[in-house]
Design a protein around this motif. Structure first.
Motif, PDB file in Angstrom:
ATOM      1  N   VAL A 275     -16.400  55.346   3.822  1.00  0.00           N
ATOM      2  CA  VAL A 275     -17.292  55.406   4.988  1.00  0.00           C
ATOM      3  C   VAL A 275     -18.740  55.152   4.579  1.00  0.00           C
ATOM      4  O   VAL A 275     -19.453  54.376   5.224  1.00  0.00           O
ATOM      5  N   THR A 276     -19.182  55.787   3.495  1.00  0.00           N
ATOM      6  CA  THR A 276     -20.579  55.608   3.076  1.00  0.00           C
ATOM      7  C   THR A 276     -20.830  54.187   2.583  1.00  0.00           C
ATOM      8  O   THR A 276     -21.904  53.631   2.812  1.00  0.00           O
ATOM      9  N   VAL A 277     -19.845  53.586   1.930  1.00  0.00           N
ATOM     10  CA  VAL A 277     -19.988  52.198   1.476  1.00  0.00           C
ATOM     11  C   VAL A 277     -20.078  51.259   2.674  1.00  0.00           C
ATOM     12  O   VAL A 277     -20.940  50.372   2.726  1.00  0.00           O
ATOM     13  N   LYS A 292     -24.934  62.892   4.487  1.00  0.00           N
ATOM     14  CA  LYS A 292     -25.543  63.870   5.404  1.00  0.00           C
ATOM     15  C   LYS A 292     -25.068  63.650   6.845  1.00  0.00           C
ATOM     16  O   LYS A 292     -24.813  64.618   7.574  1.00  0.00           O
ATOM     17  N   ILE A 293     -24.969  62.391   7.225  1.00  0.00           N
ATOM     18  CA  ILE A 293     -24.517  62.080   8.586  1.00  0.00           C
ATOM     19  C   ILE A 293     -23.074  62.540   8.779  1.00  0.00           C
ATOM     20  O   ILE A 293     -22.715  63.106   9.822  1.00  0.00           O
ATOM     21  N   LEU A 294     -22.235  62.316   7.792  1.00  0.00           N
ATOM     22  CA  LEU A 294     -20.844  62.778   7.872  1.00  0.00           C
ATOM     23  C   LEU A 294     -20.782  64.292   8.034  1.00  0.00           C
ATOM     24  O   LEU A 294     -19.972  64.814   8.809  1.00  0.00           O
ATOM     25  N   GLN A 295     -21.637  65.002   7.308  1.00  0.00           N
ATOM     26  CA  GLN A 295     -21.655  66.460   7.420  1.00  0.00           C
ATOM     27  C   GLN A 295     -22.058  66.893   8.830  1.00  0.00           C
ATOM     28  O   GLN A 295     -21.500  67.847   9.386  1.00  0.00           O
ATOM     29  N   LYS A 296     -23.014  66.177   9.423  1.00  0.00           N
ATOM     30  CA  LYS A 296     -23.434  66.503  10.789  1.00  0.00           C
ATOM     31  C   LYS A 296     -22.295  66.266  11.777  1.00  0.00           C
ATOM     32  O   LYS A 296     -22.078  67.064  12.693  1.00  0.00           O
ATOM     33  N   LEU A 297     -21.567  65.176  11.607  1.00  0.00           N
ATOM     34  CA  LEU A 297     -20.426  64.890  12.487  1.00  0.00           C
ATOM     35  C   LEU A 297     -19.347  65.956  12.332  1.00  0.00           C
ATOM     36  O   LEU A 297     -18.688  66.347  13.304  1.00  0.00           O
ATOM     37  N   THR A 304     -12.795  65.482  10.739  1.00  0.00           N
ATOM     38  CA  THR A 304     -12.286  66.471   9.794  1.00  0.00           C
ATOM     39  C   THR A 304     -13.193  66.508   8.570  1.00  0.00           C
ATOM     40  O   THR A 304     -14.133  65.710   8.445  1.00  0.00           O
ATOM     41  N   TYR A 305     -12.891  67.401   7.636  1.00  0.00           N
ATOM     42  CA  TYR A 305     -13.762  67.611   6.472  1.00  0.00           C
ATOM     43  C   TYR A 305     -13.995  66.293   5.737  1.00  0.00           C
ATOM     44  O   TYR A 305     -13.045  65.614   5.338  1.00  0.00           O
ATOM     45  N   PRO A 306     -15.273  65.897   5.547  1.00  0.00           N
ATOM     46  CA  PRO A 306     -15.546  64.545   5.037  1.00  0.00           C
ATOM     47  C   PRO A 306     -15.594  64.396   3.517  1.00  0.00           C
ATOM     48  O   PRO A 306     -15.448  63.288   3.005  1.00  0.00           O
TER      49      PRO A 306
END
Length: 697
Positions: A275-277, A292-297, A304-306
């Motif tokens: 996802v980050t790539v 950080k964006i994944l953690q916010k989502l 689910t846990y990213p």
């Protein structure tokens, strides 16, 4: 009492194992008497050297190497309150259940907690599950084992943690002392990652362009015409090209072909790296920001846990996949075409593969409609949803006819493709992230057709034309944050030693959760800069790698060090005493320190500007084209072009600009060099596009 790794895991466990529960400060109380609390990741960390021994506060050769004789733990900031909750609950229970994430890191977190709160000898069970679905939790609770059966995994986690601590502290202090006191960093993951960027840049700088030739031939068989590419060694000698032309042009030959039906399955479900790539490649979102964006989502309960390295799920997630499909299919109508919920079933091993699920399964969207997302959150969420819905699509089905034409022993090849079913590619999404090209390829011709050409193998073909194209090799591209993340995950591709290669398969260097932090740290330290999404090594970064590689401990710059550790840690997991590993780390560290004493970085490599960034006060750095702020984030983008108005801006001029707002009077030349004039550079903030203003005299 059950101790989970995160609050959401604790709530999932409470929902699965109790009929009802009460929310209490820092824990949950089930109506059946079950207590469930959590650590929210690590609550503890290792102390700084001076906290262990005041004499170690001094950064000097006399205090090295630093080798603690025990595990020096301390609470992380804001962790004491939750530690107090756990300590109080333990006093009122008979059995503790370790429900941390199912992996070595989960064992390490629990081990830290048990050591610090001194309940190592307390009756303890292990609840082991990679799924938070109710059925999985219930089964894991029924199958709980005594914590002693996981002792070897815990020992491996502790050994790795202490090894990284010892190596990191001593290598950082050693290289700092070798650098004359300027704080520098080194480590098992940081240094090899810097070396990857360094080696790529050196390869690019030393690259020499090479001319080679491609030959495209046109053949005829009756009413059928087709083009084909020369197949053989790369043609770098034009005399060989002319020889081929003389022997092929207007000549007859033979043709043969093979037909094959190809199925191209959808891309796997994504992990954090994927996802980050993709976010970095598509939208230029820095990988550290992507995390950080994944953690916010995740906190918004949309995914689910990213922080996962897995691309699979367990059978327990089947219901979640179907619920999310039904909840989101109307929200994303562009992803509905051709999808069928029945394609996601337990027989689909590209999705359901519990053996390859470690701490956490692949990232999935929750069955919740997204609302109130920022622009960047929307972009990242869209990536996850797209990958999710691709799993409900058919594979791409293609009939391929690979045609080999032979004329006077020279081979020409082309492939005709007839798409029978566009499957998941029929959604017309952005799949460029699947096409990363790292080097030149002598690609054979491929042609998509509606009807495969009716070529006959028993009838001669004739060449009716040849086209020679001069080509040039290209330098290997600089890494982006995204391509570097991918390489860190797949680092085994660079290893030739089979034993080390196998050890690094599936793990890489760093973890899915730490790779982005490593890349950010390299930039924060001034070792690397990001220019137009490309990562470049600074003068300081080059000097650090060159210094480390001068020593016999140059293994610190290689992923093979991690491979050696992984092999040894695997033995510890099987029951081997960790003393051998601990002694090896101590010896490597001791040798590293002794070697660093005899080496030093040049003053030139460590030189810094006396002036600081006028926007944020951070240090300034430079590359070939610009002076720039080392605060490489969206809050400060200050830079100044080094050459303006046909004049190079020296460091003395830069200092004057930042301290005084202008340079002394300077002599300039017009662009054609025919006329001179007097003027001074002026820095007017906010500076626009790195350009200074001129004050004419």
């Amino acid at each position: 009492m059950i101790i989970a790794e995160k609050s959401d895991a604790a709530h999932a466990i409470a929902s699965a194992l109790t009929n009802d529960y009460k929310e209490c400060p820092g824990y949950l109380m089930g109506n059946n008497g079950l207590l469930i609390t959590w650590t929210q990741g690590h609550l503890l960390t290792l102390q700084e050297p001076d906290e262990i021994n005041p004499e170690w506060e001094d950064w000097s050769w006399d205090t090295l190497p630093i080798l603690p004789t025990y595990l020096p733990l301390k609470p992380l900031p804001n962790a004491q309150k939750q530690l107090d909750v756990i300590a109080r609950l333990i006093k009122n229970c008979h059995v503790v259940v370790n429900a941390m994430d199912a992996g070595i890191e989960g064992e390490l977190i629990f081990a830290y907690l048990a050591i610090y709160l001194r309940f190592l000898d307390f009756p303890t069970k292990r609840l082991w599950t990679a799924s938070l679905q109710p059925s999985a939790i219930k089964k894991a609770y029924e199958d709980m084992k005594d914590i002693k059966e996981y002792q070897h995994l815990r020992n491996a986690g502790l050994a790795r943690s202490m090894g990284d601590y010892i190596l990191g502290i001593n290598s950082t202090r050693s290289i700092t002392l070798a650098g004359g006191g300027k704080t520098l960093s080194a480590g098992r993951i940081l240094s090899p990652t810097l070396a990857l960027i360094y080696d790529r840049q050196i390869a690019r700088d030393q690259f020499e362009e090479e001319i080679y030739y491609g030959i495209k031939a046109t053949f005829q068989q009756g009413s059928i015409y087709y083009d084909s590419s020369f197949k053989g060694d790369r043609l770098i000698d034009y005399d060989e090209v002319e020889k081929i032309i003389n022997l092929v042009e207007k000549q007859e030959g033979q043709v043969q072909f093979t037909d094959d039906t190809k199925l191209q399955m959808p891309p796997y479900l994504p992990n954090l790296t994927d996802v980050t790539v993709m976010a970095n490649q598509r939208y230029g979102i820095k990988v550290s920001d992507g995390v950080k964006i994944l953690q916010k989502l995740y906190l918004k309960k949309l995914i689910t846990y990213p922080r996962t390295s897995s691309r699979y799920v367990t059978p327990d997630e089947l219901d979640l996949l179907h619920r999310s499909y039904k909840a989101l299919i109307e929200v994303f109508p562009n992803l509905k075409k051709g999808s069928e919920i029945s394609r996601v079933n337990l027989n689909n091993k590209r999705i359901f593969n519990p053996e390859n699920v470690q701490d956490h399964h692949a990232i999935l969207p929750e069955a919740t409609k997204p609302v109130d997302l920022t622009e960047e959150e929307t972009l990242v969420y869209q990536i996850i949803v797209e990958r999710f819905f691709l799993q409900f699509q058919a594979p791409v089905k293609t009939l391929q006819r690979k045609v080999l034409t032979v004329v006077n022993d020279y081979n020409f090849q082309t492939t005709f493709k007839k798409v029978i079913d566009y499957g998941w590619k029929g959604l017309n999404l952005d799949f460029t992230h699947l096409l990363i090209k790292e080097q030149d390829d002598d690609e054979m011709l491929e042609e998509e057709v509606d009807v495969l050409p009716d070529i006959q193998m028993d009838i001669a073909i004739k060449n009716i034309g040849l086209e020679v194209k001069e080509k040039k090799t290209t330098a290997p591209p600089l890494y982006t944050e995204g391509s570097l993340m991918k390489l860190m995950e797949n680092i085994s591709s660079l290893i030739t030693n089979k034993k080390y290669k196998d050890a690094l398969k599936g793990c890489g260097i760093g973890t899915s959760a730490t790779r982005a932090e490593t890349i950010k740290k390299l930039q924060d330290n001034g070792y690397v800069i990001s220019q137009k999404r490309k990562l470049e090594v600074t003068k300081l970064g080059k000097a650090v790698i060159q210094l480390l590689r001068k020593s016999k401990s140059h293994l610190l710059t290689s992923p093979e060090l991690t491979a050696k550790w992984e092999l040894e840690l695997e033995e510890i997991k099987k029951g081997k005493d960790s003393k051998h590993f601990n002694d090896a780390v101590a010896n490597f560290t001791l040798n590293f320190v002794e070697e660093m004493k005899d080496l030093s970085l040049s003053d030139n490599a460590l030189s810094a500007f006396s002036a600081k960034c006028p926007s944020c006060g951070k240090p300034l750095n430079e590359n070939k084209k610009v002076y720039y702020c080392t605060q490489d984030d969206t809050d400060c983008t200050f830079y100044i072009w080094k050459n303006q108005y046909n004049k190079s801006i020296t460091k003395k001029m830069l200092d004057d600009l930042i301290q005084k707002g202008e340079t002394s009077l300077l002599t300039f030349k017009t662009k054609d060099g025919t006329r001179k004039y007097k003027a001074r550079f002026k820095l007017v903030m906010p500076i626009k596009q790195g350009k200074l203003q001129l004050e004419y005299i």
